[in-house]
Design an enzyme around this catalytic site. Structure first.
Site, PDB file in Angstrom:
ATOM      1  N   HIS A 119      74.527  12.200  -2.822  1.00 24.71           N
ATOM      2  CA  HIS A 119      75.196  11.463  -1.751  1.00 24.71           C
ATOM      3  C   HIS A 119      74.878   9.969  -1.784  1.00 24.71           C
ATOM      4  O   HIS A 119      75.156   9.269  -0.818  1.00 24.71           O
ATOM      5  CB  HIS A 119      74.910  12.041  -0.358  1.00 24.71           C
ATOM      6  CG  HIS A 119      75.410  13.441  -0.201  1.00 24.71           C
ATOM      7  ND1 HIS A 119      76.753  13.770  -0.279  1.00 24.71           N
ATOM      8  CD2 HIS A 119      74.749  14.596  -0.014  1.00 24.71           C
ATOM      9  CE1 HIS A 119      76.881  15.063  -0.119  1.00 24.71           C
ATOM     10  NE2 HIS A 119      75.681  15.599   0.040  1.00 24.71           N
ATOM     11  N   ASP A 124      75.789   9.920  -7.677  1.00 24.44           N
ATOM     12  CA  ASP A 124      76.956  10.802  -7.662  1.00 24.44           C
ATOM     13  C   ASP A 124      77.963  10.392  -8.733  1.00 24.44           C
ATOM     14  O   ASP A 124      78.573  11.244  -9.383  1.00 24.44           O
ATOM     15  CB  ASP A 124      77.619  10.805  -6.286  1.00 24.44           C
ATOM     16  CG  ASP A 124      76.856  11.614  -5.245  1.00 24.44           C
ATOM     17  OD1 ASP A 124      75.762  12.136  -5.555  1.00 24.44           O
ATOM     18  OD2 ASP A 124      77.355  11.706  -4.107  1.00 24.44           O
TER      19      ASP A 124
END
Length: 151
Positions: A119, A124
């Site tokens: 996150h 990511d």
């Protein structure tokens, strides 16, 4: 930025949202108000990000979520953000059917992809790049190798 299955460039920046970060977002991302207090506002990084994008394709896990945030910020600057986009959730479902979950964390676990700070945009994005490479290998009819740590 990926070319021929290799990371050739990276771009990242914290951005000052000019409002308080909700506690739930801090809990999910680990990003605090203190971390972004002195970060640039979006208008200050927009040109740099556009140069980075060049003539690329915007790739993300759940692409419409990320694309929506960025295009909204460009709209607030009376600018257009229009790029072809590719979703690794949809792509992995097509290329590797049968998984119970296509969440980024689960796919990284299944394919041995590092996801140290889930996150967080750069982490990511690196993991998503590995998924893109898996999809491309499958499309090219090559046997995918076990993913390795992101560079």
């Amino acid at each position: 930025k990926i070319r021929n299955h290799q990371v050739v460039d990276e771009w990242h920046s914290l951005v000052n949202p000019q409002r308080a970060i909700p506690a739930k977002i801090t809990q999910i991302t680990g990003i605090t108000n203190e971390m972004v207090r002195d970060a640039p506002i979006f208008a200050e990084v927009a040109d740099s990000f556009m140069r980075f994008m060049g003539d690329g394709i915007f790739v993300a896990h759940n692409v419409n979520f990320d694309y929506g945030f960025i295009s909204y910020e460009f709209e607030r600057l009376d600018r257009r953000f229009r790029f072809p986009k590719l979703c690794t959730v949809a792509g992995m479902r097509r290329s590797y059917p049968g998984h119970e979950s296509y969440g980024l964390g689960k796919l990284c676990e299944l394919y041995g992809i590092e996801l140290e700070t889930h996150h967080r945009a750069l982490c990511d994005a690196r993991a998503t790049g590995h998924l893109l490479n898996l999809m491309n290998l499958k499309r090219e009819h090559r046997e995918p190798e076990r993913a390795v740590e992101a560079a």
